[in-house]
Design a protein around this motif. Sequence first.
Motif, PDB file in Angstrom:
ATOM      1  N   LYS A 118      40.955  29.535  59.473  1.00  0.00           N
ATOM      2  CA  LYS A 118      39.621  29.819  60.015  1.00  0.00           C
ATOM      3  C   LYS A 118      38.669  30.268  58.903  1.00  0.00           C
ATOM      4  CE  LYS A 118      38.433  29.488  63.486  1.00  0.00           C
ATOM      5  NZ  LYS A 118      37.680  28.352  64.079  1.00  0.00           N
ATOM      6  N   VAL A 119      39.153  31.116  58.000  1.00  0.00           N
ATOM      7  CA  VAL A 119      38.312  31.569  56.889  1.00  0.00           C
ATOM      8  C   VAL A 119      37.895  30.384  56.013  1.00  0.00           C
ATOM      9  CG1 VAL A 119      38.291  32.922  54.756  1.00  0.00           C
ATOM     10  CG2 VAL A 119      39.243  33.908  56.841  1.00  0.00           C
ATOM     11  N   ARG A 179      43.787  32.302  57.856  1.00  0.00           N
ATOM     12  CA  ARG A 179      43.392  31.680  56.584  1.00  0.00           C
ATOM     13  C   ARG A 179      42.647  30.368  56.839  1.00  0.00           C
ATOM     14  NH1 ARG A 179      47.211  29.625  53.766  1.00  0.00           N
ATOM     15  NH2 ARG A 179      45.958  29.479  51.883  1.00  0.00           N
ATOM     16  N   LEU A 209      31.642  35.727  55.816  1.00  0.00           N
ATOM     17  CA  LEU A 209      32.956  36.370  55.885  1.00  0.00           C
ATOM     18  C   LEU A 209      32.882  37.711  56.607  1.00  0.00           C
ATOM     19  CD1 LEU A 209      34.346  35.636  52.307  1.00  0.00           C
ATOM     20  CD2 LEU A 209      35.035  34.584  54.448  1.00  0.00           C
ATOM     21  N   LYS A 253      40.696  37.367  63.496  1.00  0.00           N
ATOM     22  CA  LYS A 253      41.258  38.495  62.749  1.00  0.00           C
ATOM     23  C   LYS A 253      42.103  39.397  63.639  1.00  0.00           C
ATOM     24  CE  LYS A 253      39.650  41.736  59.196  1.00  0.00           C
ATOM     25  NZ  LYS A 253      38.449  42.313  58.541  1.00  0.00           N
ATOM     26  N   ILE A 271      35.585  34.407  62.791  1.00  0.00           N
ATOM     27  CA  ILE A 271      36.504  35.148  61.919  1.00  0.00           C
ATOM     28  C   ILE A 271      36.900  36.471  62.574  1.00  0.00           C
ATOM     29  CG2 ILE A 271      36.628  36.452  59.757  1.00  0.00           C
ATOM     30  CD1 ILE A 271      35.241  34.233  58.360  1.00  0.00           C
TER      31      ILE A 271
END
Length: 360
Positions: A142-143, A140, A3, A13, A9
Motif C-alpha cells: 500500500k505504501v 508495504r 505518507l 497500518k 495508509i
Amino acid sequence: YALKNNSEIKIQKIDPLLKSDDIKVAQSEFEPTLTADFNYKDETIRAANVLQGADTFNSKDTEVSAGISGKFTTGTEYEFKFYNQKYKSDSRYQDINPYYKTEPQITITQPIFKDFGTTVNRAEIVIARNNKEQSQENFRDKVMSVITNTKAAYYQYVLYLEAYAIAKLALERAKELLQINKERYAKGLLSSVNLLETEAAVLDKEKYVILAEYELKKTEDNLKLITNLVDDPELWNAKLELIDKPVFVFEEAGLLESLKSAFNLRPDYQIAKVDLKNRDINMMLARNALFPTLDLVGSFGLNGLGEDYSSAIDKTNFNYQDWSAGLKFTLPWGTGDRAKFDQKKLEKTQALLAFKRLEE
C-alpha cells in the motif's frame, strides 16, 4: 504529506496490529485457567434402610474446590484440583459428624495419535504469525502504491499546468490573428471564407482551453485527495501552487538486476510465499484429523478425613491416596475428514500453479 496523511495508509497500518492480537489469541490456548466451584446441598428424604436411624434422613453437604487447568504445546492437558467437603447428617451410624474431607488431585491427558506433538498444537500460532507477515507485506504494498500514485498525480498536475498555459497562449494567438484578419477583411484583403476559418480556429482553441482546465482541476483534486492536504470542505477549492518542477533523469535498468529486485522486494510475491506455508500447515492439520483419537489418561490424588478442616489437612498424606490410569479411544466414522484433506491438497495445487504463474 502522502505518507503522513493518506487515509488508505492509515487504514492498512492498523491491520498488522490486528494480526498481532491474533497471535496473542492463538497463544492463549496454552495459558492456564483458574477455576473455582462452590456448592451447598441440604437434602431431606425418606430413609431407605434402618441403618439411617430414622424415618426421614437429612444431610447437609458443602463442597468447595479450586484448581488450575491448561495445555502444553505437546498436546498434554493437565488439571490440578484441590477439593474440600464438609458433610453433616442425622445418621446415628456416621462416626464423624460432621466430617471434613480434603483431596488434592492432578489429572494428565496425553494424546497418542491425533493432536500429538508441538507441530500440530502450535499450528495456529504459526499461521497467525504468517498472517501478520502477510499484513506487513500488504502495508508495504500500500505504501509503494501510494508513493507511485502520488508521483503520478504530481507529474500529471505539472503536465496539465503546462497544457493549460499552452492552450491559453494558443487561444490568445488565435484571437490576435482573428483581429488582424477582421481588419484585412474590412479592407477587402481577405475573403469571408478565410475569416470564418479564423473564427472557427478561435472556437477550437477555446474548446482546448476548457478541456485543459477540466483535466487540470481533476488532476489537482487527485493530488489533494491522495496527499489529504485538504480535509476542510471550505478549502477544497483552494488552488495548489507548486514551488518546484520534477527533473527528468534517465536511468538504465538491467534485466537480471530488475528480476532480482522483484523477487526480493515485491510484496505480492512475498505474500504468495507465506500463503504456501500456511497451506502446508492446513494440509498437515487436515491429515492429522484423519488419525483416531487415543488418549492416555492418568490421575493421582491424596485424601484426608477429619473432625475439622485442620485435622483433614493433617491426614492428607501418602497413606491415603488414590490413582487411576486408562486409555480413551475414538475413531471417526465417515468420509468428511478425508474430503477436507483432499480439499486442502487441491487448494495447495491451485496455490502452487498461481505461484508459478506469478513468478513467470
